[in-house]
Write an enzyme that holds these catalytic residues in place. Sequence first.
Site, mmCIF file in Angstrom:
data_model
loop_
_atom_site.group_PDB
_atom_site.id
_atom_site.type_symbol
_atom_site.label_atom_id
_atom_site.label_comp_id
_atom_site.label_asym_id
_atom_site.label_seq_id
_atom_site.Cartn_x
_atom_site.Cartn_y
_atom_site.Cartn_z
ATOM 1 C CB THR A 224 -0.855 -0.024 1.295
ATOM 2 O OG1 THR A 224 -1.770 -1.096 1.175
ATOM 3 C CG2 THR A 224 -1.605 1.273 1.524
ATOM 4 N N GLY A 278 -5.990 -3.826 7.631
ATOM 5 C CA GLY A 278 -6.897 -2.699 7.786
ATOM 6 C C GLY A 278 -7.942 -2.838 8.875
HETATM 7 N N1 ASP Z 1 -4.268 -1.356 4.904
HETATM 8 C C1 ASP Z 1 -4.548 -2.011 3.661
HETATM 9 C C2 ASP Z 1 -5.881 -2.697 3.770
HETATM 10 O O1 ASP Z 1 -6.162 -3.307 4.765
HETATM 11 C C3 ASP Z 1 -3.509 -3.008 3.270
HETATM 12 C C4 ASP Z 1 -2.081 -2.607 3.498
HETATM 13 O O2 ASP Z 1 -1.802 -1.528 3.972
HETATM 14 O O3 ASP Z 1 -1.193 -3.414 3.193
HETATM 15 O O4 ASP Z 1 -6.610 -2.687 2.804
#
Ligand code: ASP
Length: 360
Positions: A224, A278
Amino acid sequence: MMLRSMVCILMWMGCCAVALAQSSAKPVGSERKWAVVLHGGAGVIERSSMTPEAEKEYRAGITEALNAAAAVLDKGGSSLDAVEAAIKLLEDNPLFNAGRGAVFAADGTNQLDAAIMDGRTMQAGAVADVQKTRHPISLARAVMEKSPHVMLIGAGADAFAAHVGLEQVPPSFFFTERRWQALEQELKKEGVALPKRPEGAPPAPEPEKPMAFFETPESHKYGTVGVVALDRSGNVSAGTSTGGTTGKRWNRVGDSPVIGAGTYASNQSCAVSATGTGEYFIRLTVARTICALVQYKGMALQAAVDDVVQKQLPAIHGDGGVIALSPDGQMAWSFNTPGMFRAKLAEGGTAEVGIYRDEP
Ligand code: ASP
């Protein structure tokens, strides 16, 4: 006579008070130094699992994005423009889990989420489950600036993107072999049927053909991207863009596009972008909680991010990290995973780029 001199003295005192108040107010449009902090995802990123070639590519990718944000800020551009410029580059970079290179959902689609927030106005825009818009971060900004809403999802969000003239691409634009193979591995593990290879994707590679690092699945789990910036006018902004998690189902949405969870910015406190699993970040409203610690408890930014990422998140088994920046120029990051792709730069300073836990 006496009365007149008293009035004069009072007027003089009034003028002094105004002058004093003006001199202690933050200068607008001058003297502030710009700053930018970014991340390219946190997770099980270890030296042992990274080839020198891959490491170089990742460092180059985050440095390029850092420089793009710095160039905007150095010309006197807004923190919002800097955040968008850097994230657009990361969305186009297939190494990161955002835009092209995003992970696949269980049905074989790329479902993209993004959010942006302007700390000056506290306006925000967010999108989830976008499948046709090349730059979800620009779409989030368009939602903020060109609609009366904060969040749009799915086909409606893509339709709005087309309506405001944002570039639309076929779903195969986001396809990368390594993310597809990561999906295959994940679904096999779960005993779930594999979806059809997406239309327009390149043919599957021959099994015996050695793959370049960037094509190998599970090279790392996350990716991300997020950027926080401070401009010379003293305004902070934050943005985050992601494909979410591999094999997600039922239109699952993570923290990234949830204002206050994965993304938040306010000139009253700070700007934050998060990365990690998340669900935990949503439950703790991580980004807003960090800013609340700064705003209401008067905590230093580093202490606030550490409190949430090193104490509050692990207490509920949450993994990941954050980057943060305050209007007075404090830069911070914190992660409770083995690594986080990250970089920071303040005007007049030198860039710091890191991946592993043992780097500064
Ligand atoms: N936070 C993101 C999600 O849960 C994934 C990530 O940051 O790797 O969609």
